[in-house]
Motif scaffolding. Sequence first.
Motif, PDB file in Angstrom:
ATOM      1  N   LYS A 105       0.845  -1.198   0.000  1.00 27.80           N
ATOM      2  CA  LYS A 105       0.000   0.000   0.000  1.00 27.80           C
ATOM      3  C   LYS A 105       0.880   1.248   0.000  1.00 27.80           C
ATOM      4  O   LYS A 105       1.920   1.297   0.672  1.00 27.80           O
ATOM      5  CB  LYS A 105      -0.911   0.008   1.220  1.00 27.80           C
ATOM      6  N   GLY A 106       0.444   2.270  -0.745  1.00 28.45           N
ATOM      7  CA  GLY A 106       1.243   3.479  -0.871  1.00 28.45           C
ATOM      8  C   GLY A 106       1.445   4.208   0.431  1.00 28.45           C
ATOM      9  O   GLY A 106       2.574   4.545   0.822  1.00 28.45           O
ATOM     10  N   ALA A 107       0.357   4.500   1.145  1.00 30.91           N
ATOM     11  CA  ALA A 107       0.400   5.219   2.420  1.00 30.91           C
ATOM     12  C   ALA A 107      -0.875   4.884   3.179  1.00 30.91           C
ATOM     13  O   ALA A 107      -1.878   4.488   2.574  1.00 30.91           O
ATOM     14  CB  ALA A 107       0.516   6.725   2.190  1.00 30.91           C
ATOM     15  N   PRO A 108      -0.862   5.033   4.513  1.00 31.50           N
ATOM     16  CA  PRO A 108      -2.044   4.650   5.297  1.00 31.50           C
ATOM     17  C   PRO A 108      -3.325   5.357   4.876  1.00 31.50           C
ATOM     18  O   PRO A 108      -4.411   4.776   4.970  1.00 31.50           O
ATOM     19  CB  PRO A 108      -1.645   5.033   6.727  1.00 31.50           C
ATOM     20  N   SER A 155       9.837   0.692   6.285  1.00 29.79           N
ATOM     21  CA  SER A 155      10.833  -0.134   5.619  1.00 29.79           C
ATOM     22  C   SER A 155      11.932   0.696   4.973  1.00 29.79           C
ATOM     23  O   SER A 155      11.798   1.897   4.745  1.00 29.79           O
ATOM     24  CB  SER A 155      10.176  -1.003   4.537  1.00 29.79           C
ATOM     25  N   GLU A 156      13.023   0.016   4.673  1.00 28.34           N
ATOM     26  CA  GLU A 156      14.096   0.620   3.894  1.00 28.34           C
ATOM     27  C   GLU A 156      13.624   0.755   2.447  1.00 28.34           C
ATOM     28  O   GLU A 156      12.626   0.148   2.045  1.00 28.34           O
ATOM     29  CB  GLU A 156      15.348  -0.251   3.968  1.00 28.34           C
ATOM     30  N   PRO A 157      14.333   1.541   1.632  1.00 18.00           N
ATOM     31  CA  PRO A 157      13.920   1.689   0.237  1.00 18.00           C
ATOM     32  C   PRO A 157      13.884   0.353  -0.503  1.00 18.00           C
ATOM     33  O   PRO A 157      14.620  -0.575  -0.169  1.00 18.00           O
ATOM     34  CB  PRO A 157      15.009   2.602  -0.350  1.00 18.00           C
ATOM     35  N   LEU A 158      13.006   0.266  -1.486  1.00 17.48           N
ATOM     36  CA  LEU A 158      12.970  -0.903  -2.353  1.00 17.48           C
ATOM     37  C   LEU A 158      14.030  -0.764  -3.435  1.00 17.48           C
ATOM     38  O   LEU A 158      14.296   0.335  -3.924  1.00 17.48           O
ATOM     39  CB  LEU A 158      11.599  -1.036  -3.028  1.00 17.48           C
ATOM     40  N   ARG A 180      10.565   4.777   0.995  1.00 17.93           N
ATOM     41  CA  ARG A 180       9.199   4.423   1.393  1.00 17.93           C
ATOM     42  C   ARG A 180       8.247   5.610   1.275  1.00 17.93           C
ATOM     43  O   ARG A 180       7.086   5.442   0.872  1.00 17.93           O
ATOM     44  CB  ARG A 180       9.187   3.888   2.836  1.00 17.93           C
ATOM     45  N   GLU A 181       8.723   6.817   1.583  1.00 20.66           N
ATOM     46  CA  GLU A 181       7.833   7.980   1.544  1.00 20.66           C
ATOM     47  C   GLU A 181       7.415   8.350   0.112  1.00 20.66           C
ATOM     48  O   GLU A 181       6.489   9.149  -0.075  1.00 20.66           O
ATOM     49  CB  GLU A 181       8.508   9.189   2.202  1.00 20.66           C
ATOM     50  N   LYS A 182       8.049   7.755  -0.883  1.00 25.48           N
ATOM     51  CA  LYS A 182       7.690   8.024  -2.274  1.00 25.48           C
ATOM     52  C   LYS A 182       6.841   6.919  -2.905  1.00 25.48           C
ATOM     53  O   LYS A 182       6.476   7.006  -4.080  1.00 25.48           O
ATOM     54  CB  LYS A 182       8.954   8.235  -3.115  1.00 25.48           C
ATOM     55  N   ALA A 195       7.449   8.728 -12.943  1.00 27.72           N
ATOM     56  CA  ALA A 195       7.672   7.778 -11.853  1.00 27.72           C
ATOM     57  C   ALA A 195       9.165   7.515 -11.692  1.00 27.72           C
ATOM     58  O   ALA A 195       9.692   7.498 -10.568  1.00 27.72           O
ATOM     59  CB  ALA A 195       6.937   6.475 -12.132  1.00 27.72           C
ATOM     60  N   GLU A 196       9.880   7.340 -12.795  1.00 26.81           N
ATOM     61  CA  GLU A 196      11.321   7.105 -12.728  1.00 26.81           C
ATOM     62  C   GLU A 196      12.067   8.275 -12.099  1.00 26.81           C
ATOM     63  O   GLU A 196      13.102   8.091 -11.473  1.00 26.81           O
ATOM     64  CB  GLU A 196      11.882   6.838 -14.124  1.00 26.81           C
ATOM     65  N   ALA A 197      11.521   9.484 -12.259  1.00 29.04           N
ATOM     66  CA  ALA A 197      12.181  10.659 -11.698  1.00 29.04           C
ATOM     67  C   ALA A 197      12.203  10.630 -10.177  1.00 29.04           C
ATOM     68  O   ALA A 197      12.998  11.342  -9.552  1.00 29.04           O
ATOM     69  CB  ALA A 197      11.491  11.927 -12.190  1.00 29.04           C
ATOM     70  N   LEU A 198      11.372   9.814  -9.559  1.00 34.39           N
ATOM     71  CA  LEU A 198      11.336   9.693  -8.111  1.00 34.39           C
ATOM     72  C   LEU A 198      12.419   8.758  -7.576  1.00 34.39           C
ATOM     73  O   LEU A 198      12.711   8.739  -6.386  1.00 34.39           O
ATOM     74  CB  LEU A 198       9.966   9.172  -7.655  1.00 34.39           C
ATOM     75  N   LEU A 199      13.020   7.989  -8.464  1.00 31.59           N
ATOM     76  CA  LEU A 199      13.992   6.979  -8.037  1.00 31.59           C
ATOM     77  C   LEU A 199      15.361   7.587  -7.790  1.00 31.59           C
ATOM     78  O   LEU A 199      15.729   8.588  -8.407  1.00 31.59           O
ATOM     79  CB  LEU A 199      14.095   5.885  -9.104  1.00 31.59           C
TER      80      LEU A 199
END
Length: 205
Positions: free
Chosen positions: A101-104, A157-160, A178-180, A196-200
């Motif tokens: 899930k993205g965020a609560p 969690s740590e980043p994926l 995780r916050e992204k 989406a790739e720009a967030l990585l």
Amino acid sequence: MSSINGSRLFLQDTPLQDHLPRFEKSLEHAVTFYESHDYDRAALAVEGMTDQLKQFAPQTSKAALRTIARFMVEHTAQTVAEALEKDNSARGPRVSGIVIKGAPDTDMYMVWSGISDNAVYTGTRAQLEAEGYPETDIARADRLGTSSPFRKGVWESEPLLVANIQHRDKEPFYRLPREKFADYMRLLHEDREEAAEALLEVEED
């Protein structure tokens, strides 16, 4: 394809191949629990696998061996699931993986594949249910951030580690904090892959 056939394929051409008869049964049990969403027993089975791996690789840390065991279970289960989808496209969800899930406070989820190291499906709760994803997996993601029994993608969690989507450059993997997660899912859902790739973030050695 059965779980035992999937595990045999995974273990071939690895240092564990010589120990295949001993290790295969442990992996089969862990995969069976994982596939049936019995995550507590899957986690216990992974601990047993870790102890066995320690016998074969005594110089390697137990934490590292546990990570290997978890990967083996996830990879084998997804290989089996994807083979079943090819044999019978009407059986089960359209694509396999863990639900994150993205965020609560958002109604956006992604299905994450440990084989492709990326999202293979994004959608709302209603869309996931319509695709046939188990309600128990979605509910677990609502509580913990992920349906994974191995805590991949939990709220803190740590980043994926993410595989390059379009291979527009030479970097094979990136990190997704995780916050992204929520924004990443939303952009993929809107077919805005470049955004989406720009967030990585670049995965550094």
